[in-house]
Design a protein around this motif. Structure first.
Motif, short mmCIF file in Angstrom:
data_model
loop_
_atom_site.label_atom_id
_atom_site.label_comp_id
_atom_site.label_asym_id
_atom_site.label_seq_id
_atom_site.Cartn_x
_atom_site.Cartn_y
_atom_site.Cartn_z
N THR A 106 0.87 -1.18 0.00
CA THR A 106 0.00 0.00 0.00
C THR A 106 0.90 1.22 0.00
O THR A 106 1.84 1.33 0.78
N THR A 107 0.61 2.18 -0.88
CA THR A 107 1.50 3.33 -1.03
C THR A 107 0.72 4.62 -1.19
O THR A 107 -0.51 4.62 -1.28
N GLY A 108 1.42 5.73 -1.23
CA GLY A 108 0.80 7.03 -1.36
C GLY A 108 1.87 8.08 -1.56
O GLY A 108 3.03 7.78 -1.85
N GLU A 109 1.49 9.34 -1.39
CA GLU A 109 2.40 10.43 -1.66
C GLU A 109 3.61 10.41 -0.72
O GLU A 109 3.55 9.97 0.41
N ASP A 110 4.70 10.91 -1.24
CA ASP A 110 5.92 11.10 -0.47
C ASP A 110 6.68 12.22 -1.16
O ASP A 110 6.13 12.92 -2.03
N LEU A 111 7.93 12.39 -0.80
CA LEU A 111 8.75 13.47 -1.34
C LEU A 111 8.67 13.52 -2.86
O LEU A 111 8.93 12.54 -3.54
N GLY A 112 8.27 14.67 -3.39
CA GLY A 112 8.22 14.88 -4.83
C GLY A 112 6.93 14.48 -5.51
O GLY A 112 6.73 14.81 -6.69
N LEU A 113 6.04 13.78 -4.81
CA LEU A 113 4.80 13.32 -5.40
C LEU A 113 3.62 13.65 -4.49
O LEU A 113 3.66 13.32 -3.30
N SER A 114 2.59 14.25 -5.04
CA SER A 114 1.37 14.51 -4.28
C SER A 114 0.40 13.36 -4.48
O SER A 114 0.50 12.60 -5.46
N GLN A 115 -0.56 13.22 -3.56
CA GLN A 115 -1.48 12.10 -3.62
C GLN A 115 -2.34 12.14 -4.88
O GLN A 115 -2.65 11.09 -5.47
N ASP A 116 -2.72 13.33 -5.32
CA ASP A 116 -3.57 13.40 -6.52
C ASP A 116 -2.81 12.91 -7.76
O ASP A 116 -3.41 12.28 -8.65
N VAL A 117 -1.51 13.17 -7.82
CA VAL A 117 -0.72 12.69 -8.95
C VAL A 117 -0.57 11.16 -8.88
O VAL A 117 -0.70 10.46 -9.89
N VAL A 118 -0.30 10.64 -7.69
CA VAL A 118 -0.21 9.19 -7.51
C VAL A 118 -1.53 8.53 -7.89
O VAL A 118 -1.56 7.52 -8.60
N ASP A 119 -2.65 9.11 -7.44
CA ASP A 119 -3.96 8.54 -7.75
C ASP A 119 -4.24 8.55 -9.25
O ASP A 119 -4.78 7.58 -9.81
N ARG A 120 -3.89 9.65 -9.91
CA ARG A 120 -4.14 9.75 -11.36
C ARG A 120 -3.35 8.70 -12.12
O ARG A 120 -3.87 8.03 -13.02
N ALA A 121 -2.08 8.55 -11.75
CA ALA A 121 -1.24 7.55 -12.42
C ALA A 121 -1.73 6.13 -12.12
O ALA A 121 -1.72 5.26 -12.99
N TYR A 135 -7.44 -3.74 1.37
CA TYR A 135 -8.90 -3.89 1.38
C TYR A 135 -9.38 -5.23 1.93
O TYR A 135 -10.38 -5.27 2.67
N PRO A 136 -8.71 -6.36 1.62
CA PRO A 136 -9.19 -7.64 2.19
C PRO A 136 -9.13 -7.70 3.71
O PRO A 136 -9.77 -8.57 4.31
N LEU A 137 -8.39 -6.80 4.35
CA LEU A 137 -8.30 -6.80 5.81
C LEU A 137 -9.39 -5.98 6.48
O LEU A 137 -9.50 -5.98 7.71
N LEU A 138 -10.20 -5.29 5.70
CA LEU A 138 -11.21 -4.40 6.26
C LEU A 138 -12.51 -5.14 6.54
O LEU A 138 -12.91 -6.03 5.78
N ASP A 139 -13.18 -4.75 7.61
CA ASP A 139 -14.47 -5.37 7.96
C ASP A 139 -15.55 -4.98 6.96
O ASP A 139 -16.39 -5.81 6.59
N ASP A 140 -15.54 -3.72 6.53
CA ASP A 140 -16.55 -3.22 5.60
C ASP A 140 -15.82 -2.34 4.59
O ASP A 140 -15.61 -1.15 4.81
N GLU A 141 -15.40 -2.96 3.48
CA GLU A 141 -14.57 -2.25 2.51
C GLU A 141 -15.27 -1.01 1.95
O GLU A 141 -14.66 0.06 1.85
N ALA A 142 -16.52 -1.12 1.60
CA ALA A 142 -17.23 0.01 1.00
C ALA A 142 -17.29 1.20 1.95
O ALA A 142 -17.02 2.34 1.57
N ALA A 143 -17.64 0.92 3.20
CA ALA A 143 -17.72 2.00 4.19
C ALA A 143 -16.35 2.61 4.45
O ALA A 143 -16.22 3.83 4.61
N THR A 331 -8.18 6.20 9.80
CA THR A 331 -9.41 6.54 9.08
C THR A 331 -9.99 5.33 8.35
O THR A 331 -11.18 5.04 8.44
N LEU A 332 -9.15 4.61 7.64
CA LEU A 332 -9.63 3.49 6.84
C LEU A 332 -10.19 2.37 7.72
O LEU A 332 -11.24 1.80 7.41
N PHE A 333 -9.53 2.07 8.82
CA PHE A 333 -9.99 1.00 9.70
C PHE A 333 -11.13 1.44 10.61
O PHE A 333 -11.80 0.60 11.21
N GLY A 334 -11.35 2.76 10.73
CA GLY A 334 -12.52 3.24 11.47
C GLY A 334 -12.27 3.70 12.89
O GLY A 334 -13.22 3.87 13.65
N ASP A 335 -11.02 3.95 13.27
CA ASP A 335 -10.75 4.51 14.59
C ASP A 335 -11.20 5.96 14.68
O ASP A 335 -11.54 6.45 15.76
#
Length: 392
Positions: A106-121, A135-143, A331-335
């Motif tokens: 699982t990855t995301g933005e870091d030095l030199g890359l913003s999350q919107d650019v990572v998401d677009r690519a 996602y397979p580790l989540l109780d309710d993936e959609a939520a 956020t993703l796991f719901g804390d």
């Protein structure tokens, strides 16, 4: 140090540029770590960052929380993100790494890359998400996906919540250190290297906590004012790479060389841009009492030893900048929900507890905060492995 689970080097068949992926450790088959893009990026650098991610995940382990720490990983591309060819290189890198992003990284933005650019690519190469392996580790993936998407839509005074939580965590680490030392906030001056995602958010939270930001460095140089800079004005005048438009400077603001931030008369230095910013050659210029590593690996080990010998405390990256990664999973796991006040309160509570624990362990062991953080992680990794199994 144990060998990583996976280490690979990729060469772009169009430009010849190289990219790297290191999965240091898997927990429940999944790892976590951002993707950076910078000229000069190396496999050795990415391996160090991946090992650091393993520590960050372990340090945030709470057996009572919904968030279950993952393993550590990191990706990197040796390319200037401002290069016209950079986006194409990113797309081809993610296309090559797609099997790993789909299953274990699982990855995301870091030095030199913003999350919107990572998401677009990521979308361009057919990925569902840059974090879909979890996602397979989540109780309710959609939520969970809906909750994270809503959190990314939250804006606080012109800056996205996703950009702010990391700086909130850095600031809380600094404030915890100051409080433990009995140092008054109103008499504490701060100099930062970098006003991008992490540096900008850190500057905002420290200024709003009553500290005085006296210097900020970007690619053009250092902007300084011993009476204090107008942080909000600088944030409003920066571009996507954290470079400040000098037209926004006030009469009392001075333009200095790029490395002037190091020797600024300040109690706290915050390197929030590149790795290896402080080395044995320049550490002697530092007069600050604390260095808070908002960037990853900004202080070389040899320099840290010299700094420690003369009473400068380095608050380590594995603690200080760990809130960005943790916020995704809280956020993703719901804390926590997609709410700024809830996110900041949770981040402050978690980071204050972790920083306080680290500094207390350092005092008890008679060692550095970094050694203490590593010791804490070493205590927790076997507990995590026993509970969830070890995938290496």
């Amino acid at each position: 140090m144990p060998s990583p689970f996976l280490s690979l080097t990729w060469t772009d068949d169009v430009t010849g540029r190289q990219g790297f992926l290191v999965v240091d450790r898997l927990v429940r088959g999944v790892s976590s770590g951002g993707l950076r893009m910078r000229p000069g990026c190396t496999l050795e650098e990415i391996a160090g960052l991946a090992a650091g991610m393993t520590l960050k995940e372990a340090l945030h382990y709470d057996p009572d929380a919904r968030y279950v720490p993952l393993g550590g990983a990191k990706g990197g591309i040796d390319c200037d993100p401002r290069d016209p060819e950079a986006y194409g290189v990113l797309v081809r890198y993610l296309r090559a790494m797609r099997p790993y992003v789909e299953t274990m990284w699982t990855t995301g933005e870091d030095l030199g890359l913003s999350q919107d650019v990572v998401d677009r690519a990521a979308r361009e190469v057919g990925l569902v998400s840059s974090v879909q392996a979890v996602y397979p580790l989540l109780d309710d993936e959609a939520a969970a996906r809906r909750r994270l998407a809503e959190a990314f839509e939250v804006d606080v005074d012109g800056i996205g919540l996703d950009e702010l939580v990391g700086g909130c965590g850095v600031a809380e680490s600094v404030l915890t250190a100051l409080d433990r030392a009995g140092a008054p906030r109103w008499r504490t001056r701060v100099a930062l290297q970098g006003l991008g995602t992490m540096g900008g958010a850190t500057a905002r939270f420290l200024a709003r906590a009553g500290l005085t930001v006296v210097a900020v460095a970007d690619i053009k140089g250092t902007v300084a004012n011993p009476a204090g800079l107008d942080v909000e004005a600088l944030l409003a005048a920066r571009d996507a790479y954290g470079t400040v438009d000098r037209a926004a400077l006030r009469p009392g603001d001075r333009e200095l060389p790029g490395d002037a931030w190091l020797a600024t008369e300040a109690e706290v230095l915050v390197p929030a841009a590149v790795s290896y910013a402080v080395d044995t050659a320049n550490q002697g210029r530092i007069t600050a009492r604390w260095i808070a590593e908002a960037a990853n690996m900004p202080v070389r080990p040899e320099a840290e030893a010299l700094l420690a010998a003369r009473g400068v405390t380095v608050l380590p990256d594995v603690v200080v900048n760990s809130a960005t990664n943790a916020w995704w999973w809280w956020t993703l796991f719901g804390d926590i929900g997609p709410d700024a006040d809830e996110a900041f309160a949770y981040t402050r509570r978690a980071m204050r507890a972790l920083t306080d624990l680290t500094l207390a362990r350092a005092e008890a062991d008679g060692t550095t905060p970094r050694a203490a953080a590593h010791a804490l992680a070493a205590d927790r990794l076997p507990v995590i492995a026993e509970r969830f199994g070890l995938h290496r």
